[in-house]
Design a protein around this motif. Structure first.
Motif, PDB file in Angstrom:
ATOM      1  N   HIS A  39      20.252  26.381  43.495  1.00  0.00           N
ATOM      2  CA  HIS A  39      21.561  26.942  43.145  1.00  0.00           C
ATOM      3  C   HIS A  39      22.003  27.815  44.317  1.00  0.00           C
ATOM      4  O   HIS A  39      21.279  28.722  44.716  1.00  0.00           O
ATOM      5  N   THR A  42      25.269  30.079  45.394  1.00  0.00           N
ATOM      6  CA  THR A  42      26.530  30.597  44.862  1.00  0.00           C
ATOM      7  C   THR A  42      27.046  31.760  45.692  1.00  0.00           C
ATOM      8  O   THR A  42      26.273  32.521  46.265  1.00  0.00           O
ATOM      9  N   ALA A  92      30.218  27.322  44.659  1.00  0.00           N
ATOM     10  CA  ALA A  92      28.955  27.228  43.927  1.00  0.00           C
ATOM     11  C   ALA A  92      28.446  25.800  44.070  1.00  0.00           C
ATOM     12  O   ALA A  92      29.198  24.849  43.879  1.00  0.00           O
ATOM     13  N   SER A 135      33.662  29.053  42.983  1.00  0.00           N
ATOM     14  CA  SER A 135      33.088  30.180  42.246  1.00  0.00           C
ATOM     15  C   SER A 135      34.226  31.068  41.798  1.00  0.00           C
ATOM     16  O   SER A 135      35.190  31.259  42.528  1.00  0.00           O
TER      17      SER A 135
END
Length: 173
Positions: free
Chosen positions: A128, A130, A135, A152
């Protein structure tokens, strides 16, 4: 209940009347990315890059990467490069370029990385990545790779705090 319905209609009408088409504004483009073509070689590259990233982290950082994630601000240049190498190994050239563009615009220190799962051959894990503008979830399951990218939400500015020595009035009772 009726007031909520009416409020919803008013909001919908106001949005339709004042939306981007009438204001001359266009919404920002929605980022999209594509994973690199799936193959055992590509998933092996992602695995190797992920293991290399983990190899740069100390025990506390490795635990944090699996827990809430790590801020790239707290990583060394070598560790940041290892994070980007994972993304480069798993994304198409265009997808990776979006990462480069977003981190250049926002500042790479404003991004976080988190790993879920256990990176191993034939295993399943997700990286992940972000930040304020982008993101990315890069998922690996065996030889299959899936990348999901999106904008995001912009984080809210921090709440104002009183200056040192300032007092705030509180109601008692």
């Amino acid at each position: 209940m009726r007031s909520c319905f009416v409020a919803g209609l008013v909001l919908a009408a106001a949005t339709a009347a004042c939306g981007p088409a009438d204001s001359g504004l266009t919404p920002p483009p929605t980022p999209s990315c594509a994973p690199a073509p799936a193959s055992s070689a590509v998933s092996g590259d992602v695995l190797d890059a992920t293991k290399a990233l983990l190899g740069t982290l100390d025990d506390d950082q490795a635990a944090a990467a699996q827990d809430g994630g790590l801020s790239l601000e707290d990583l060394s240049d070598v560790q940041r490069a290892a994070v980007l190498a994972v993304l480069k190994a798993g994304l198409s050239d265009g997808g990776y370029q979006q990462i480069v563009d977003a981190t250049a615009a926002d500042g790479i220190d404003r991004y976080r990385v988190r790993l879920t799962g256990s990176p191993e051959a034939g295993g399943t894990w997700v990286v992940h990545f972000t930040g304020p503008g982008l993101a990315v979830n890069l998922a690996v399951a065996g030889n299959a790779i899936s990348a999901v990218c999106g904008a995001s939400p912009t984080p809210s500015p921090p709440a104002a705090t009183p200056a040192r020595g300032a007092t705030s009035a509180r109601r008692s009772g």
